[in-house]
Design a protein around this motif. Structure first.
Motif: not given
Ligand code: THG
Length: 368
Positions: A30, A61, A93, A106, A120-122, A176, A195, A197, A202, A204, A242
């Motif tokens: 990744y 990430e 997000y 995303d 914080s990258l995907a 968040f 990442y 539920k 996290e 850093y 997710l």
């Molecule tokens: N944390 C951090 N960096 C990341 C991720 C992470 N980078 C890669 C990847 N994950 C990016 N993609 C996501 C996808 C979903 C969420 C966070 C990153 C996420 N979504 C929540 C949801 O859908 O329930 C809340 C979104 C919101 O309400 O703002 O958390 O996990 N550092």
């Protein structure tokens, strides 16, 4: 599948020594970095995540740091999310789009200060896009990949574990939001995010040299909480809806197709490079969209290619992530489905590499 040949191109993380001592049995790649994928087995890892707490090496990430007087302007160029009312101390997000409204990443954006952000990258090559926009726009900003590696604590007991290392104050963090918490004389950014539920944090880790000391401190502190090394669970993240960039969406999709419309406000996002394109598609509405798909299966092969979704012999979409759910007793999946067949309750067939299963479009994700 054959084993992966290690080399410097596939970067180790500040926590890799701990991950390997803990017995990682499968890795994925990744952002050109190692990401643990299995410790015991995917089902045992899944149950343990839901029951206890896991320590995740999510250093992959990677961060893009944007710093300088034009930081906020550059951030708004990247995303159709309205960033005007954002605050330091919060994470966001953010869908990121190109000039045609196609998804480039995303990430979670961490607002450290008005003029300093981490993205914080995907999994996509993103540093170059940000550097290119800064250069082309003659912006007064520095863009780099800093030595910052996220370590996640995820699972129902995450608060207890975090409090033992960072103090009870960490329990008060809201979703968040982040705060600064001391570890070995340094202040670390700790956010309530991650990442899964199942809830958690996290961290850093800003300096690779702190990686193993923090890993060891958490492992020690969590012994009687049944804390152990873990990793994002594909089963759990599909249940929770997710999305995974590169799997469930690519540059060919708009955020509306991805169901991320709630994070977009192109009218307000003045300066976003995809603004005009998204204003148009926001008006028309998408013709296909991400849906939860239940699969009538007892077991599923790995979803390592798109699985066609069929209705009356016609292709009406595709499944891009799927796994057999131990808790729900059927297959759970994320699919992109055409408008004609996206209503909840619609019956479809899904064609895997091996066979065909009945499937049904769901109203919501299982843990949403
Ligand atoms: N944390 C951090 N960096 C990341 C991720 C992470 N980078 C890669 C990847 N994950 C990016 N993609 C996501 C996808 C979903 C969420 C966070 C990153 C996420 N979504 C929540 C949801 O859908 O329930 C809340 C979104 C919101 O309400 O703002 O958390 O996990 N550092």
């Amino acid at each position: 599948m054959a084993l992966m040949a290690p080399s410097l191109r596939v970067r180790r993380t500040p926590f890799s020594d701990g991950v390997e001592a803990a017995g990682v049995t499968a890795y994925t790649v990744y952002n050109r970095m190692l990401l643990p994928a299995v410790f015991c087995d995917p089902v045992k890892d899944y149950h343990h995540l839901k029951r206890a707490v896991q320590i995740w090496d999510v250093a992959c990430e990677r961060q893009v740091e944007v710093r300088g007087p034009d930081a906020a302007r550059l951030m708004q160029m990247l995303t159709p999310r309205d960033l005007r009312c954002t605050q330091p101390g919060q994470c966001y997000y953010v869908p990121i789009v190109d000039g045609t409204g196609g998804m480039l990443n995303d990430p979670v954006a961490v607002k450290l200060a008005e003029d300093r952000w981490w993205i914080s990258l995907a999994d996509s090559d993103f540093l170059l896009w940000v550097k290119g926009l800064a250069q082309g726009g003659h912006l007064d900003v520095r863009v780099k990949e800093p030595d910052v590696s996220p370590l996640a604590l995820q699972g129902s007991l995450a608060d207890d574990l975090a409090a033992r290392v960072f103090g009870d104050r960490v329990r008060d963090l809201r979703f968040f939001r982040f705060g600064y918490f001391p570890f070995q004389g340094r202040d670390l950014v700790v956010a309530r995010s991650g990442y899964s539920k199942q809830g958690g944090f996290e961290i850093y880790v800003e300096d690779s040299a702190l990686g193993m000391p923090l890993w060891n401190a958490l492992t020690e502190a969590g012994r009687d909480l049944d804390a152990r090394a873990g990793c994002p669970s594909m089963i759990e993240r599909i249940e929770g809806g997710l999305l995974s960039y590169g799997n469930d969406m690519t540059m060919a999709n708009t955020p509306y197709e991805c169901g991320l419309g709630r994070f977009c406000d192109p009218l307000a996002a003045v300066g976003c490079v995809g603004r005009a394109a998204l204003l148009q598609v926001a008006g028309e509405g998408p013709v296909k969209q991400i849906r939860p798909i239940a699969i009538d299966s007892q077991a599923l092969p790995p979803c390592d290619r798109a699985w066609p979704l069929m209705a009356a012999g016609q292709r009406v979409g595709q499944v891009t992530s799927a796994a057999q759910s131990p808790d729900f007793g059927h297959g759970v999946a994320i699919g992109m489905v055409q408008m004609t067949h996206w209503d909840p309750g619609t019956h479809l067939q899904v064609k895997t590499q091996d066979s065909t299963f009945d499937a049904e479009v769901q109203k919501q994700f299982w843990n949403a």
